[in-house]
Design an enzyme around this catalytic site. Sequence first.
Site, PDB file in Angstrom:
ATOM      1  N   GLU A  81       0.827  -1.207   0.000  1.00 49.05           N
ATOM      2  CA  GLU A  81       0.000   0.000   0.000  1.00 49.05           C
ATOM      3  C   GLU A  81       0.858   1.253   0.000  1.00 49.05           C
ATOM      4  OE1 GLU A  81      -1.416   1.923   3.720  1.00 49.05           O
ATOM      5  OE2 GLU A  81      -1.651  -0.148   4.435  1.00 49.05           O
ATOM      6  N   LYS A  92      -7.901  -3.892  10.462  1.00 52.76           N
ATOM      7  CA  LYS A  92      -6.559  -3.449  10.844  1.00 52.76           C
ATOM      8  C   LYS A  92      -6.592  -2.845  12.246  1.00 52.76           C
ATOM      9  CE  LYS A  92      -4.100   0.789   9.534  1.00 52.76           C
ATOM     10  NZ  LYS A  92      -3.935   1.772   8.433  1.00 52.76           N
ATOM     11  N   GLY A 127       3.827   0.270  14.177  1.00 52.45           N
ATOM     12  CA  GLY A 127       4.897  -0.055  15.115  1.00 52.45           C
ATOM     13  C   GLY A 127       5.295  -1.520  15.128  1.00 52.45           C
TER      14      GLY A 127
END
Length: 220
Positions: free
Chosen positions: A43, A132, A162
């Site tokens: 993406e 997500k 992260g």
Amino acid sequence: MRTIDEVLASGAPPIVAILRGLKPAEAISITDALVTAGIRLIEVPLNSPDPFASIAAMQAAFGDRALIGAGTVIDLASVDRLVTTGAKLMVTPNTNPEVIAHGISAGLEVMPGFLTASEAFAAIGAGARHLKLFPASAMSPAYLKALREVIDRRIGLWAVGGTDSTDLAAWLSAGAEGLGVGGAVYRPGDDADAVAAKVAGLVMAWSAAAQPRPRSQQKA
């Protein structure tokens, strides 16, 4: 490729490479490094320079081998522009049922962001089948594991934000379908060789996590 399920069925690592800050001039070389390493989910966040130009070029060159699309999709106009590129992956940072439903109706493979159980169920209600958890670093694998107890197992939960090779195994063990990885794969200024080196370590960590443990190491 057209769906996340198709990518996973191919045996590719369940990793979304997030190319925030990517420029059109480097889009092909960076994508080639990712695809060569086995990454099939990619993406380009829409707060990158000229993102739709990058996405269109990547889709034209690699759309038959990877599921490519946009991240940070937050409005209907962006959904419509994404459709014009031919790319199929749409990732959002938030839960907006209208944007989710619009993407699905346009034939996109949608992965909306959520943080709470309420947001997760709102996204599912809008038609999403892969979610997500974002930002994952603000929570923990234990938090995702608790969510996994109440969210239908047919819904894939991805840890994004992260995440890297050091916690990949923990997230997968907690029930994550996969991870989205940004800076640990690409940062502005990285060339194709740097990306290849980063992603090689990530794929190696996934391969190790995916291997069944020897019986002597398993709990009784």
